[in-house]
Design an enzyme around this catalytic site. Structure first.
Site: not given
Ligand code: TTJ
Length: 639
Positions: A427, A504, A506, A508
């Protein structure tokens, strides 16, 4: 342990169970959470067999505080009398490989694939296993430790520990931590599977209780609507176009049951079961249904003038556009093939399902013209889209002829040995850049993707195939794509043994992983079923002590442990995202096969598969996160 517990034949038997402990994966597929949960299904399947034989209508499954599981049914009870092998029949069941509880030839065996390998396998892989059988007014008791009987028999007979007017079997066991990576049963998987069993057996009641938390969690699964309820449940978040259609019949001694419904969606979702076991790879029952359905729908379309003489027939995919179907058959001698031995192979099943479908569906549609018209209009819509897709597909295929290395932003590896190669889907451009610098160029390919990729569940095929990111992935992997188990996908052409999603840690990042998994699950499911898909686990923290070595910590639990273990001051650096790491750090923590943490993506089969689809594709955001995080916590580490 008393010597008398053994005789000659029981020694042979124990050698068999030792083999199970030596190579557990051969018998239960894996020693991950998936394999662990299988222990419960294996025991429950015996009670379901007893239900199918007509003698049991209630099964209780309890997850106990001490980590054990209890399965209890109200069947006839495992026979406890003397068996030909010189011991109680119950002992034969739990110590002989493949014996199972199948004394009764009249009933359907659930055996096939990884399932039905026998309660002896569960016994072999348990720290202890306890048996209580109620029959003939008595409660009989037996017990094993790591597969070995620990109760001395008198004249080969089990001790009686009480009286009961009821009959039934109650088994408790604790999975052996020497065998399994984790020994905590996963409640959501088990509930889904039990719920699925309830849908497939409408007269069976399954009472599930989890006693491990502060409050007991009890759920009763009883689905008198059977397959119709199953299909409605799968479609619960979609816009339904008609009431679910149900039919059943028997042909050539094979029992066939089908339920289907069309929704306002672009994909088809067809699940096949043989003797209550989900067939992840499909097989002859599904083929039989598809062939019949395509043929019948085309002849209706011509009859009604929807297709004119000059028009080509609808394709199978056209007539199944938006379809959810569950096909469940009962076969006396099922055979399975395929990579994961979950593909039904009996040719007579194709014939039987074809015949029952052809006959019954015409009976139904002749009386329900409105539904027929609805279904045919789905096919018309699909045929239209298909024609524009065919163009998009041609474009894609011409692109594929270009050099594999100049494929979008792919930085390919040098080796062409797929068994050694890995592709990281990263990403963000900055993390992608670092990864390209840091990687081992020989074996590691990097494909950076920007932001959120297209949600394939919400887009039509031509949109999907025009998406640059998706095209690049399909081209790089090298196997093509198909909807479900199709002919266009060829896993033998896969260019990378591992496809590693790197996002990541998180929300997202989890969303991006979800979208990618959705894409793979929908168009390249074999990648997941055959264990090629992984999620990289970048660390959350770096602990830097005043004196001593720096250490990467991969989750909060690791941080807590570090705090307890480490005396003296240290600085804690929290990583917010992959983009923050320099190439060297990225290599040390996330790329280096020696040090990184990877989680293999596994999908539970059956209803779970459709639930995952729903979680992944549905409109509710919270369950999506759940999927990623759940699996991230319990999936295996491949260090
Ligand atoms: C076999 O034929 C004679 C009457 O009993 C039949 C039988 O085996 N019934 C039976 C077995 N009911 N339940 C089981 C069983 C239940 C559990 C939870 C586990 C096992 C291994 C068997």
């Amino acid at each position: 342990m008393a010597k008398e517990t053994y005789n000659e034949s029981s020694i042979k038997v124990l050698e068999g169970l030792e083999a199970v402990r030596m190579r557990p994966g051969m018998y239960i597929g894996s020693t991950s959470t998936k394999g662990l949960n299988h222990l419960i299904y294996e025991i429950v399947d015996n009670s379901v067999d007893e239900h199918l034989a007509g003698y049991c209508d209630e099964i209780k499954v309890t997850l106990n505080k001490d980590g054990s599981a209890t399965v209890e049914d109200n069947g006839r009870g495992i026979p406890v009398g003397m068996h030909a092998k010189g011991m109680s029949a119950e002992r034969v069941v739990f110590t002989t490989l493949h014996a199972g509880g199948k004394f009764d030839n009249a009933s359907y065996k659930t055996s096939g694939g990884l399932h039905g390998v026998g309660s002896s396998v569960v016994n072999a892989l348990s720290t202890w296993l306890d048996v209580e059988v109620s029959r003939d007014g008595n409660i009989y008791h037996d017990r094993y430790e790591q597969g070995k009987p620990v109760i001395e028999l008198e004249k080969g007979l089990l001790p009686i520990i009480g009286k009961s007017k009821k009959t039934g079997t109650k088994i408790s066991f604790v999975p052996d931590p020497e065998i399994f990576e984790h020994t905590r049963f996963k409640e959501d998987d088990i509930k889904s599977r039990l719920h699925e069993t309830a849908y497939l057996n409408p007269e069976l009641k399954i009472i599930y209780t989890d006693l491990r938390g502060d409050e007991p969690d009890t759920e009763t699964f009883h689905e008198p609507d059977g397959l119709v309820g199953f299909v409605n449940d799968i479609d619960k978040t979609s816009e339904k176009l008609h009431d679910t259609v149900y039919f059943s019949g028997i042909s050539d001694d094979i029992k066939v049951e089908v339920a289907f419904q069309f929704c306002n969606e672009f994909h088809e979702n067809i699940l096949g079961f043989c003797n209550n076991i989900y067939n992840a790879e499909g097989g002859t029952h599904i083929t039989g249904f598809k062939t019949a359905f395509t043929q019948v729908m085309n002849s209706y379309a011509r009859e009604l003038g929807i297709l004119k003489d000059k028009d080509q027939n609808f394709t199978g995919a056209d007539v199944r556009n938006g379809m959810t179907a569950v096909i469940s058959i009962k076969h006396r001698d099922p055979r399975f093939e395929g990579q994961t031995k979950t593909k039904l192979d009996n040719q007579d099943a194709a014939k039987a399902v074809n015949k029952v479908t052809t006959d019954e569906i015409q009976l139904y549609f002749d009386r329900n013209i409105d539904t027929l018209k609805t279904v045919l209009s789905c096919a018309e819509k699909a045929a239209k889209i298909r024609k524009s897709e065919e163009k998009a597909k041609t474009n894609l295929l011409t692109k594929q002829k270009f050099s594999f290395d100049s494929n979008g932003k792919l930085a390919n590896c040098e080796s062409r040995d797929p068994s050694k190669c890995e592709i990281f889907i990263v990403e963000g451009d900055s993390a992608g850049g670092s990864a390209k610098t840091a990687r081992n160029r020989m074996y590691q390919a990097i494909l950076p993707i920007r932001g959120k990729i297209l949600n394939v569940e919400k887009a039509s095929m031509d949109k999907i195939l025009q998406n640059l990111e998706i095209k690049t992935m399909i081209n790089s992997f090298g196997c093509g794509f198909s909807e479900g188990y199709g002919n266009d996908f060829d896993i033998t052409k896969l260019r990378y043994d591992k496809i590693i999603i790197m996002a990541d840690a998180d929300v997202d990042g989890a969303h991006i992983s979800t979208l990618l998994l959705t894409l793979f699950y929908r168009f390249m499911p074999e990648l997941i079923y055959e264990g090629h898909v992984y999620i990289a686990m970048p660390p959350l923290y770096k602990a830097m002590p005043k004196n001593g070595k720096e250490e990467y910590l991969y989750d909060d639990e690791a941080l807590e442990k570090y705090r307890k273990r480490h005396k003296g001051p240290f600085t804690l650096q929290r990583y917010k995202g992959l983009g923050e790491m320099d190439p060297e750090q990225l290599w040390e923590t996330t790329l280096d096969p020696e040090r990184r943490k990877l989680k293999q993506v596994e999908i539970e089969d059956g209803r779970m598969a459709s639930d995952v689809t729903e979680m992944l594709m549905g409109n509710d955001v919270p369950p999506r996160k759940q999927f990623i995080y759940d699996n991230a916590r319990t999936a295996e580490l491949d260090v």
